[in-house]
Each structure stands twice: as structure tokens, then as C-alpha cells.
Design an enzyme around this catalytic site. Structure first.
Site, PDB file in Angstrom:
ATOM      1  N   ASP A 192       1.311  -1.106   0.008  1.00 19.94           N
ATOM      2  CA  ASP A 192       0.322   0.063   0.051  1.00 19.94           C
ATOM      3  C   ASP A 192       0.786   0.915  -0.098  1.00 19.94           C
ATOM      4  O   ASP A 192       1.996   1.519  -0.378  1.00 19.94           O
ATOM      5  CB  ASP A 192      -0.706   0.351   1.285  1.00 19.94           C
TER       6      ASP A 192
ATOM      7  N   HIS B  55      -2.759   2.856  -5.169  1.00 17.89           N
ATOM      8  CA  HIS B  55      -2.544   2.446  -3.370  1.00 17.89           C
ATOM      9  C   HIS B  55      -1.056   1.910  -3.637  1.00 17.89           C
ATOM     10  O   HIS B  55      -0.215   0.734  -3.350  1.00 17.89           O
ATOM     11  CB  HIS B  55      -3.530   1.996  -2.586  1.00 17.89           C
TER      12      HIS B  55
ATOM     13  N   GLU C  55      -9.116   2.634  -5.257  1.00 20.98           N
ATOM     14  CA  GLU C  55      -9.099   3.925  -5.243  1.00 20.98           C
ATOM     15  C   GLU C  55      -8.039   4.748  -5.724  1.00 20.98           C
ATOM     16  O   GLU C  55      -7.082   5.083  -5.139  1.00 20.98           O
ATOM     17  CB  GLU C  55      -9.117   3.972  -3.400  1.00 20.98           C
TER      18      GLU C  55
END
Ligand code: TNX
Length: 758
Positions: free
Chosen positions: A194, A267, A330
């Protein structure tokens, strides 16, 4: 006799005068997740020094597990022999089993070692908890005679763990896997990369270890705090390939498949910090120090694809799982919009926009993995711009992604934030450790049905199962992680394993109470909110009543005070709902009947009586199901929502919709003020409205602008002696979440609290 050993295994009604075996009546077993069918008998089987085990060679792992469990947990050593038999029954489904305990033998039947393993996990729960930690010192173990037929409801039964935001020891990961196995969960989704850290050793790219695995410091407190402060301490580390292999093997021996997640294209800031050429801007960036969504994402160029293929090559060597999770969530498109290469690629490939470019990216990686015989799983954003042909969707933003995927014939795994995010708060108590937000109490997890209502009978087959997610932004330690995971993981195990008609929350609670002893023996730091008090309000004939409840049984009662003082064992006993006809501060606690013993925490609720309490309210839109609090009426029940849990009983959440609220007093009243407030947690996609309109009866609407610079946005409108029978309030949704913010491009949520009218 052996009564002591049996207590804790069963709820017994004992005729203690006559301690004969026959006199023991078992009313219920205590197994979690509850099996399909249980038939108890009066006798029991005794395991001692003379007990022998035999097993079919194909059931060796589970037989060894049982032998090891008994031998390390007690002084007893098992022999060769026929008392405990592991037998193949080809007619049973792969994960199913039959367990028969009689006075003379124990029979475990399954078609696979995995099925037999689940029989062993059930058998384990029929044995004394002392075996869990070696505290069992007697020379025989008694097991109640029983026939259990069991099989899972879903084939995918998972728990996720984010080790990027915070990292946990190899030993702890094994403890986590042990817990999964005990609860018949079969998948460990390991979130390894991440923005804040890259946690898996990749030999070809040493800077992933040197740079991407460490951040300079970490955010202190909550992301929503106005001033961001940092701890000044370097944080990080990674799992070596040797450690990964060890964990994968350990899990395999417990029939847990480890699915690694390598996030792309978003990420990815930690990887880009190590290799800036993987980003679009070629600017140096640092491994992220705070939480959220970052704009530095992989650039869809040759270097990136070569890098990811190399990384995946090493990952595939370590993880034999059919599925590889490629993230996909995302990923803000800001960089791609301003990147010449990306724009040229969009043209060249005839793609519509950046979302289709994301789909191109994922499809390319899917092809690569398919060519190696693997399948991909991605978060539901991979639906945007077209789904990669063979992908399985992990649905986290509500259930609409799951419905869309299943309807187009793709497999889905359910992990909606509303029921599966174990990083959310689990109680409304103020002393809970800091969490990301949300509110997901045990009962809500337990009540989860992984099959979305919108699916037809035929489409249901695409729902493989469900998973609990533990994101660790706010979970720095192992003890804290256990606290978030338990007991919610137990509730989840029943959601995914047990047949829906076998589920019953009250019964689960009583089994859980018993299971606490096993968790204690395993040194699990579980949360216990069983004797917290819950309230509800109800409107009857234009009056509002306040009701209290807890997990009560015959010997437990609620005692309360209405004037703010602390209840004790002499306080009045709650017997019926309380009429709200004035402001009050209710304090209550669960007590043992006829005893001074207080069982749970003190519950406190302020009730603010105002002119709208008891009025009639209508809203032209339904709140979102998972955030429907106490319904519209809850906006005028005298109770305000929590300052930190928008998912509680008082906040109402609407997704992307403007709403019109009508409050009808039924008679003309004098009104001097209208107050309410809005939640504004942008990290969770929740935005206060920018505009509110208010009107009295048939008069014109008056318009108000709201700020949005705090977590809680107050609205207050003072009027002098306004007389009205009705009040209308229009709340405008914020609209689309702007670029650069978490959830950019999605609809914003509106969360509204109590409407206080004086
Ligand atoms: C959203 S769930 C994320 C994570 C966060 C989590 C916090 C998902 C696919 N993305 O990056 O950690 O919310 O609850």
C-alpha cells in the site's frame, strides 16, 4: 465424577444429588459456527492413555492435528487403535463431515482431509478448554455422545489483514491463521502492499526492501483531526520470502488458502517512492506517512508492466493460490489526465477515458496471470470502464458492485463496509480505542446475509461467500488487532458457514459467552460488549417512549436512574418503556438478579425534550439501508447522534440524494429556533451540504449556506415568534466528490442528525 470437565462445554441441567451419567441432561451444545444438525445422547466417550487412533492416509493432516491437540494440551498420549477412526466417505461434499461420538468410539467421516479437519475443529469444541493451553491436567477427557452432520453454506470464507499500514509478527500471523482454522474459515487475504509500506520481499527489486518498506514517520491521532501531527519515528519492515513460505505452508496445514494482494494501479506510492519511473510524473515522492488516497499511481507504461510482471513472477512462486488479488481500488485519475503517454495510449487503444484505461491496465494484468494459470480478484472499482473478462469482484462499496458483477456472470465476494469492516467501531462507548469511524456492532455482523436481495435464484450461485476486512491505519498493535477481530470474526464464521435457518442471535450470544473461556485460554484479547445496554425509541399516539435492552436472561436485569446519577444494585429495575415528556439523563447497567454484581458498563443517554418530539416526520427519500438509524422518526426523538459514529441509531445517511423533510406538529406552535447538524468526514466520503432551505407552512423557502471545515457542521436558524403547523427542510447533497479527495468521482454521502425545534 467428571462433572467439572463437562461444565463449560454444555449448558447442563444437573441433578447434583445423583451424579450418575444418566442424570446429565444436555440442553444445547456450544459450537461456533453452529453445525447443520446436532443430535445429542446421554452417554459419553472417554479419551485416556488406552485410546487409539486410526486414519485413512488421505485424512492424515486432520488426524495428526487432533493427536497433536490432545497430546500437547494434556498428559495423554494416544495409541494406535480403533477407538478414534478417520474414515473416507466419498458421498460427502468436499468440505462436509460427519462426526459420531458414542460410548465406544469416535468416528470422523469426510471425503477430503479438509472436511475431516472441520470435524476435528468441532470435536475440539466438545473438549475442555484446558486443552487449548496445556492447563488440562486430568488423565481422562470426557466427550458427550453426539452425531453431527455439517457442511458450509459458502465456499469462500475469508478474513483479510492489512499489514501495510501496520505490520505484525510472523508468530502473530500464525495465531491469526489458527483462529481462522478453528472457526472453519478457509481464506486469508493478505494485503501486502500500500502507499504506506511494501511488505513482501521481491528479490529482483531491492529498493522495495530498502525504500518502499519504510516510512519516515506516522500520523498521530485521527485523519479528521484538523492539525496533522506526526510521531517522528521511522516505521516499517517486510516479510522475507522464507517467512512468506513458512506462513503459506502453515496455513496450508490448516486448510487456509493465502491470497496475496499486490495493489495496482492505485495505493502504490511506496513502490513509486522506491522507483519513481513507475509513476507518471517522474517526481520523487516519499512513502506515505498519513492515511487516505494518494494521487501517485502506477503509470501504464512499459516499465510499470515489466515491473509488475516481475513482481508477480516472484509472488506466484510463493503463493500456490488459484486467486491473486490485484487491488484496483481508489485510483485517482489526476496523474493519468495530465500525462502525455497516458493520453496517447488512450487514443491508440481507442479507449473512452481514464476509467477505461484502468480497465485496460487490469485486463492486461489479468491476461498475464491467466497465462500462468491464475485468476484475479479485484475491488469493485474494477467494474468501472469495463470488467476484465474472468475477474472475481470483491464488493466493498455497498452491494451494487456485487449485483452488477453477478448479473453479468462474474463471481463475487461480499465485503461491504456496512457489515464486514472490522476496523470500524464496535460499540458506542466513549472508551473505545480510536478507530477509523463507522459503527459495526456484533449483532450487525451476525445479521449479515451475503446474498444481495436483487439477485435471482440463478444469479446467487455467483456469490462465493464473504470476508471480514481489517484495515490497520488505526490498529498499531497485536492486542488491539485482536480486540477489533474478536468476537466479530466469530459472528462472521456463522454468516459464511452455517445454514441461515440455524442462525439465532440470542443463541449465538449464549454460545459466545461460553466461548470466552476458549478465547481466554488462547490468550485472545477479545472485546466484550455483551452486557452493554442498547436503547430504542418508539412513537405511540404522538408520544415517544424510550426502551432499554441487553442480552438478558432469567438471572440478569437492568437497573436505572433518570437523573444522571450512577445506578447501583439498589436502583430501580427497568420493567417498561419510559415516556419522554421532559429532558433527562438516563443511566443504566445490567446487574445479576438478586445480587450486587454489575455485569457490563454503565450506559448513559441524554434525552433533550423539544417541541418536535412526538410530531410526525416524513422524508421524501428512504435513507440508505445500512445507515437508516431509527428511521425518519429518529430525527425528532430527543436523542442526538454520536460525535464520532455516524453509523449509530441516530444519524441518517443518504447517498447522493437531495432530501425534503416535513415535520408536522398537528397544531400551530410558536417556533423560535431550528437546529441540526451534519457529519463531514470527507475521508469516508461524507460531506455536509453546502445549502439548506427552510420554510414554514406555505411560506417561501429561506436559504442558508453552510461551512464545511469541521468534522461536525452545525446548522442553527433563529426566528422570533414564528407560528407554524409545519416545517419543511430541504437538504441538498454535496454532489460529486472532487478530484484529489478520497473517493473522487463518487457521489457524496449526507448524514443528518436530530432536528431540534424550540
Ligand atoms: C478503503 S476497502 C480502502 C482501504 C482503507 C479502508 C479503511 C478498500 C478497497 N480501500 O484502503 O484502508 O477503506 O476502512
Amino acid at each position: 465424577m467428571h462433572i467439572k470437565k463437562l461444565i463449560g462445554l454444555f449448558i447442563l441441567s444437573l441433578a447434583l444429588v445423583n451424579c450418575k451419567e444418566e442424570s446429565i441432561q444436555i440442553t444445547q451444545t456450544q459450537i461456533i459456527p453452529i453445525p447443520n444438525s446436532i443430535e445429542l445422547s446421554d452417554s459419553f466417550f472417554t479419551i485416556d492413555e488406552n485410546t487409539g487412533v486410526t486414519y485413512d492416509d488421505n485424512l492424515k493432516v486432520s488426524a495428526q492435528f487432533l493427536k497433536n491437540f490432545i497430546e500437547t494440551g494434556s498428559q495423554i498420549t494416544l495409541k494406535q487403535g480403533n477407538a478414534i477412526q478417520f474414515l473416507i466417505d466419498e458421498t460427502l461434499e468436499p468440505e462436509a463431515y460427519k462426526l459420531t461420538v458414542s460410548k465406544k468410539e469416535i468416528k470422523i467421516e469426510a471425503s477430503t482431509d479438509q472436511g475431516a479437519f472441520y470435524a476435528v475443529q468441532t470435536l475440539r469444541q466438545l473438549m475442555p478448554v484446558g486443552l487449548e493451553n496445556g492447563a488440562f491436567s486430568e488423565n481422562e477427557i470426557l466427550i458427550q455422545a453426539v452425531v453431527i452432520n455439517d457442511k458450509p453454506q459458502f465456499s469462500y470464507r475469508g478474513m483479510h489483514l492489512d499489514v501495510a499500514r501496520h505490520m505484525f509478527s510472523v508468530e502473530f500471523i500464525k495465531k491469526y491463521i489458527d483462529a481462522l482454522a478453528m472457526l472453519k474459515l478457509n481464506t486469508f487475504h493478505w494485503h501486502l502492499t500500500d502507499d504506506q509500506g511494501w511488505r513482501i520481499e521481491i528479490k529482483k527489486y531491492t529498493k522495495l526492501q530498502e525504500v518502499a518498506a519504510y516510512r519516515d514517520e506516522t500520523l498521530v491521532g485521527h485523519y479528521s483531526d484538523r492539525l496533522h501531527q506526526f510521531d517522528g519515528k521511522r516505521y516499517g519492515g517486510y516479510y522475507t520470502q522464507e517467512e512468506v513460505k513458512d506462513i503459506v505452508q502453515y496455513a496450508k496445514e490448516r486448510f487456509v488458502t493465502v491470497i496475496p494482494e499486490i495493489e495496482m494501479p492505485g495505493h502504490a506510492q511506496a513502490a513509486i517512492a522506491a522507483y519513481p519511473e513507475l509513476g507518471c510524473s517522474d517526481q520523487p515522492v516519499e512513502v506515505a506517512k498519513k492515511w487516505g488516497v494518494f494521487e501517485e499511481i502506477y503509470c501504464p507504461n512499459q516499465k510499470t508492466f515489466a515491473f509488475l510482471e516481475d513482481v508477480l513472477d516472484e509472488v506466484l512462486e510463493l503463493f500456490p493460490s488459484k486467486y491473486i488479488h490485484i487491488g484496483g481500488d481508489e485510483a485517482p485519475k489526476t496523474r493519468w489526465k495530465n500525462c502525455e503517454h497516458c493520453q496517447a495510449l488512450i487514443k491508440e487503444e481507442g479507449l473512452k477515458d481514464e476509467h477505461h484505461l484502468q480497465s485496460y491496465f487490469i485486463t492486461k494484468m489479468e491476461k498475464y496471470l491467466n497465462s500462468k494459470g491464475r485468476q484475479i480478484i479485484g475491488w469493485d472499482e474494477i467494474l468501472e470502464g469495463g470488467l476484465a473478462p474472468n475477474a472475481t469482484v470483491m464488493s466493498w462499496r455497498g452491494t451494487s458492485g456485487a449485483v452488477e458483477a453477478a448479473k453479468s456472470g462474474h463471481n463475487v465476494i461480499m465485503t461491504p463496509t456496512s457489515h464486514c469492516y472490522f476496523d470500524y467501531y464496535q460499540s458506542e462507548n466513549d472508551d473505545e480505542p480510536l478507530a477509523i469511524g463507522g459503527f459495526l456492532p456484533l449483532e450487525k455482523v451476525y445479521g449479515f446475509n451475503p446474498i444481495p436481495e436483487e439477485l435471482t435464484e440463478n444469479e446467487r450461485q455467483y456469490v462465493l461467500g464473504a470476508q471480514g476486512n481489517i484495515w490497520t491505519e488505526y490498529i498499531p498493535t497485536e492486542k488491539h488487532l485482536e480486540y477489533m477481530a474478536f468476537p466479530r470474526m466469530l459472528a462472521l464464521s456463522e454468516v459464511v458457514w452455517s445454514q441461515p435457518e440455524r442462525k439465532n442471535y440470542k443463541d449465538f450470544v449464549s454460545r459466545l459467552e461460553n466461548f470466552h473461556q476458549r478465547l481466554d485460554a488462547l490468550k485472545m484479547n477479545y472485546a466484550n460488549h455483551l452486557y452493554d445496554i442498547e436503547y430504542e425509541t418508539e412513537r405511540i399516539n404522538d408520544e415517544v417512549y424510550f426502551k432499554l435492552d441487553s442480552n438478558l436472561s432469567e438471572d440478569k436485569i437492568i437497573r436505572l436512574e433518570l437523573n444522571g446519577s450512577e445506578p447501583d444494585y439498589e436502583s430501580r429495575v427497568y420493567t417498561e418503556p419510559i415516556l419522554i415528556d421532559k429532558s433527562m439523563e438516563v443511566k443504566a447497567a445490567v446487574y445479576k438478579f438478586n445480587s450486587k454484581e454489575k455485569l457490563g458498563r454503565t450506559f448513559t443517554q441524554n434525552i433533550n425534550y423539544h417541541k418536535a418530539v412526538g410530531a410526525k416526520i416524513t422524508i421524501n427519500k428512504q435513507p440508505y439501508k445500512a445507515y437508516s438509524g431509527s428511521g425518519a422518526q429518529g430525527l425528532i426523538n430527543g436523542i442526538s447522534g454520536s460525535d464520532s459514529r455516524y453509523g449509530d441509531k441516530e444519524w441518517l445517511g443518504f447517498w447522493g440524494e437531495d432530501i425534503l423533510i416535513e415535520i408536522d406538529f398537528r397544531e400551530e406552535l410558536e417556533i423560535n429556533s431550528i437546529k441540526t447538524r451534519f457529519y463531514n468526514s470527507n475521508g469516508q466520503w461524507i460531506y455536509a451540504p453546502e445549502k439548506i432551505l427552510v420554510a414554514f407552512d406555505n411560506n417561501q423557502y429561506q436559504e442558508f449556506n453552510l461551512a464545511n471545515d469541521e468534522l461536525l457542521i452545525n446548522f442553527e436558524f433563529n426566528v422570533a415568534n414564528q407560528r407554524a403547523k409545519k416545517v419543511y427542510i430541504k437538504v441538498q447533497n454535496y454532489g460529486t466528490i472532487p478530484e484529489g479527495k478520497q473517493g473522487a468521482g463518487n457521489k457524496a454521502w449526507t448524514f443528518i442528525d436530530e432536528i431540534i425545534i424550540n
